[in-house]
Design an enzyme around this catalytic site. Structure first.
Site, mmCIF file in Angstrom:
data_model
loop_
_atom_site.group_PDB
_atom_site.id
_atom_site.type_symbol
_atom_site.label_atom_id
_atom_site.label_comp_id
_atom_site.label_asym_id
_atom_site.label_seq_id
_atom_site.Cartn_x
_atom_site.Cartn_y
_atom_site.Cartn_z
ATOM 1 N N CYS A 128 -16.511 1.056 0.706
ATOM 2 C CA CYS A 128 -15.312 0.257 1.021
ATOM 3 C C CYS A 128 -14.833 0.452 2.451
ATOM 4 O O CYS A 128 -14.099 -0.388 2.963
ATOM 5 C CB CYS A 128 -14.199 0.595 0.031
ATOM 6 S SG CYS A 128 -13.634 2.300 0.136
ATOM 7 N N HIS A 167 -7.368 0.975 -6.475
ATOM 8 C CA HIS A 167 -7.554 0.056 -5.343
ATOM 9 C C HIS A 167 -8.172 -1.225 -5.930
ATOM 10 O O HIS A 167 -9.333 -1.537 -5.714
ATOM 11 C CB HIS A 167 -8.468 0.712 -4.301
ATOM 12 C CG HIS A 167 -8.422 0.044 -2.961
ATOM 13 N ND1 HIS A 167 -7.592 -1.024 -2.669
ATOM 14 C CD2 HIS A 167 -9.112 0.290 -1.811
ATOM 15 C CE1 HIS A 167 -7.773 -1.393 -1.412
ATOM 16 N NE2 HIS A 167 -8.690 -0.612 -0.866
ATOM 17 N N ARG A 176 -13.620 -9.443 0.886
ATOM 18 C CA ARG A 176 -12.216 -9.159 0.541
ATOM 19 C C ARG A 176 -11.355 -10.401 0.757
ATOM 20 O O ARG A 176 -10.461 -10.702 -0.019
ATOM 21 C CB ARG A 176 -11.656 -8.014 1.414
ATOM 22 C CG ARG A 176 -12.355 -6.679 1.324
ATOM 23 C CD ARG A 176 -11.913 -5.845 0.159
ATOM 24 N NE ARG A 176 -10.491 -5.644 0.021
ATOM 25 C CZ ARG A 176 -9.782 -4.658 0.581
ATOM 26 N NH1 ARG A 176 -10.381 -3.761 1.329
ATOM 27 N NH2 ARG A 176 -8.482 -4.540 0.351
ATOM 28 N N ARG A 201 0.886 -1.177 0.000
ATOM 29 C CA ARG A 201 0.000 0.000 0.000
ATOM 30 C C ARG A 201 0.915 1.215 0.000
ATOM 31 O O ARG A 201 1.709 1.401 0.928
ATOM 32 C CB ARG A 201 -0.910 0.004 1.230
ATOM 33 C CG ARG A 201 -1.679 1.316 1.362
ATOM 34 C CD ARG A 201 -2.794 1.280 2.361
ATOM 35 N NE ARG A 201 -3.909 0.497 1.863
ATOM 36 C CZ ARG A 201 -5.127 0.502 2.409
ATOM 37 N NH1 ARG A 201 -5.375 1.264 3.465
ATOM 38 N NH2 ARG A 201 -6.093 -0.237 1.905
ATOM 39 N N GLN A 257 -9.926 -4.145 -3.874
ATOM 40 C CA GLN A 257 -11.218 -3.720 -3.337
ATOM 41 C C GLN A 257 -12.309 -3.858 -4.400
ATOM 42 O O GLN A 257 -13.369 -4.447 -4.159
ATOM 43 C CB GLN A 257 -11.116 -2.248 -2.879
ATOM 44 C CG GLN A 257 -12.426 -1.657 -2.422
ATOM 45 C CD GLN A 257 -12.855 -2.172 -1.067
ATOM 46 O OE1 GLN A 257 -12.110 -2.087 -0.106
ATOM 47 N NE2 GLN A 257 -14.058 -2.711 -0.959
ATOM 48 N N ASP A 309 -17.625 6.481 -1.127
ATOM 49 C CA ASP A 309 -16.331 6.415 -0.435
ATOM 50 C C ASP A 309 -16.142 7.767 0.246
ATOM 51 O O ASP A 309 -16.879 8.733 -0.012
ATOM 52 C CB ASP A 309 -15.223 6.130 -1.471
ATOM 53 C CG ASP A 309 -13.847 5.908 -0.845
ATOM 54 O OD1 ASP A 309 -13.765 5.742 0.392
ATOM 55 O OD2 ASP A 309 -12.847 5.901 -1.592
HETATM 56 N N1 CP Z 1 -11.304 -0.603 2.277
HETATM 57 C C1 CP Z 1 -10.024 -0.624 2.682
HETATM 58 O O1 CP Z 1 -9.069 -0.830 1.904
HETATM 59 O O2 CP Z 1 -9.868 -0.460 4.023
HETATM 60 P P1 CP Z 1 -8.498 -0.244 4.776
HETATM 61 O O3 CP Z 1 -7.973 1.106 4.414
HETATM 62 O O4 CP Z 1 -8.866 -0.341 6.231
HETATM 63 O O5 CP Z 1 -7.540 -1.321 4.378
HETATM 64 N N1 NVA Z 2 -10.266 6.457 -1.257
HETATM 65 C C1 NVA Z 2 -9.854 5.996 0.038
HETATM 66 C C2 NVA Z 2 -10.034 4.519 0.158
HETATM 67 C C3 NVA Z 2 -9.704 3.934 1.491
HETATM 68 C C4 NVA Z 2 -9.823 2.448 1.522
HETATM 69 C C5 NVA Z 2 -8.425 6.401 0.287
HETATM 70 O O1 NVA Z 2 -7.585 6.318 -0.619
HETATM 71 O O2 NVA Z 2 -8.121 6.808 1.396
#
Ligand code: CP
Ligand code: NVA
Length: 309
Positions: free
Chosen positions: A267, A135, A293, A108, A138, A227
């Site tokens: 999400c 993502h 997931r 990440r 997801q 989101d």
């Molecule tokens: N939806 C998602 O990716 O959640 P986290 O940021 O908690 O991993």
């Molecule tokens: N769009 C959000 C998704 C979190 C899972 C972010 O990037 O923070």
């Protein structure tokens, strides 16, 4: 060995194969408890390193369960615990070290270029666990959830998104091309999807529908996605940005424009873009969405390790 970086770069038939495998595996696990291993332990002896440059609850736990249920193991790292994160080691050397110790790498990151750089030097698959541009784990999982709940191929459904144009939306747009579904986006003019993704849609001879009125976006929708307005990588004046989204809050009134049996997905984590009456209401499947997931990421891991049935 295959990487899983962006849905745009993965053939539709492979994405469909992952979903089919996840469905079978989920069904076969009904009588198993959380950490029991799937029959045949297909990833026995395999090690996944997960590295997070940004916070995560769902991604880290669901990948932990995913690899464990396939018979493998995982180590979760914060980048600032590594020489890499302290500026003392290059991506190239870190990638070579990861390839020495592990069999797969989930990252990440706050910068898509880092994924490309890792890819250049890794001898093991890399999975994008969220970046500023996408993502993918997801959204592939969300396609699975939509079809599981509505019991129809997603290509026969009208999907809508209300909110910011961010990484999750870019992956949803990529999925709309890969799975051929109708996607309507409701967002303020200033926060419409970027040129790059719009050009990619055009290049693929597909269309997305963008409205600056959320009612138009959700009209007759089967699914409403949302989101947070402020994403992890957002370096904006938060107060100012939130002002633009005032009209885009998801409440009962807005959802009444969608189909009666429309489902709501998010999400997580959430901000105040959605009212509790919807988020915790009967149309919401956000907990099932989070659980899925695990199931879909298992099949993504198998795909990356070249073990998809
Ligand atoms: N939806 C998602 O990716 O959640 P986290 O940021 O908690 O991993
Ligand atoms: N769009 C959000 C998704 C979190 C899972 C972010 O990037 O923070």
């Amino acid at each position: 060995m295959r990487h899983f970086i962006n849905l745009k770069d993965i053939p539709s038939k492979d994405l469909r194969k992952i979903i089919i495998d996840a469905k079978k595996r989920k069904n076969h696990r009904k009588a198993l408890s959380t950490l029991e291993v799937d029959k045949g332990a297909p990833l026995k002896g395999k090690m996944l390193v997960q590295m997070f440059e940004k916070p995560s609850s769902r991604t880290r736990i669901s990948f932990y369960l995913a690899i464990k249920q396939l018979g493998g193991g995982t180590l979760t790292l914060r980048s600032n615990e590594l020489h890499l994160g302290q500026g003392g080691e290059s991506i190239a050397d870190t990638a070579k070290i990861l390839s020495t110790y592990a069999d797969g790498f989930m990252l990440r990151t706050d910068n898509d270029k880092k994924i490309d750089e890792f890819k250049k030097y890794l001898k093991i698959p890399i999975i994008n666990g969220l970046s500023p541009e996408s993502h993918p784990t997801q959204i592939l999982s969300d396609v699975f959830t939509v079809e599981e709940i509505l019991k129809k191929p997603i290509s026969k459904l009208k999907i809508s998104w209300v909110g910011d144009s961010n990484n999750v939306l870019d992956s949803l747009i990529a999925a709309s091309v890969k799975f051929s579904f109708k996607l309507s986006i409701g967002c303020p003019k200033k926060f419409e999807p970027g040129k790059k993704i719009k050009q990619w849609v055009k290049k693929n001879k597909k269309k997305i529908h963008i409205y600056n009125d959320p009612k138009k976006a959700v009209l007759n929708a089967d699914v409403i996605f949302a989101d947070k307005v402020i994403s992890l990588n957002d370096k904006v004046d938060k107060k100012k940005k939130l002002q633009y989204f005032k009209k885009f809050k998801i409440n009962k009134k807005l959802v009444s424009y969608a189909k009666k049996k429309c489902i709501f997905l998010h999400c997580l984590p959430r901000g105040n873009e959605v009212h509790d009456e919807i988020f915790l209401g009967k149309n919401s499947y956000v907990w099932q969405q989070a659980l899925n997931r695990v199931h879909v990421q298992k099949s993504i891991l198998l795909y990356c390790f070249g073990k998809l049935r």
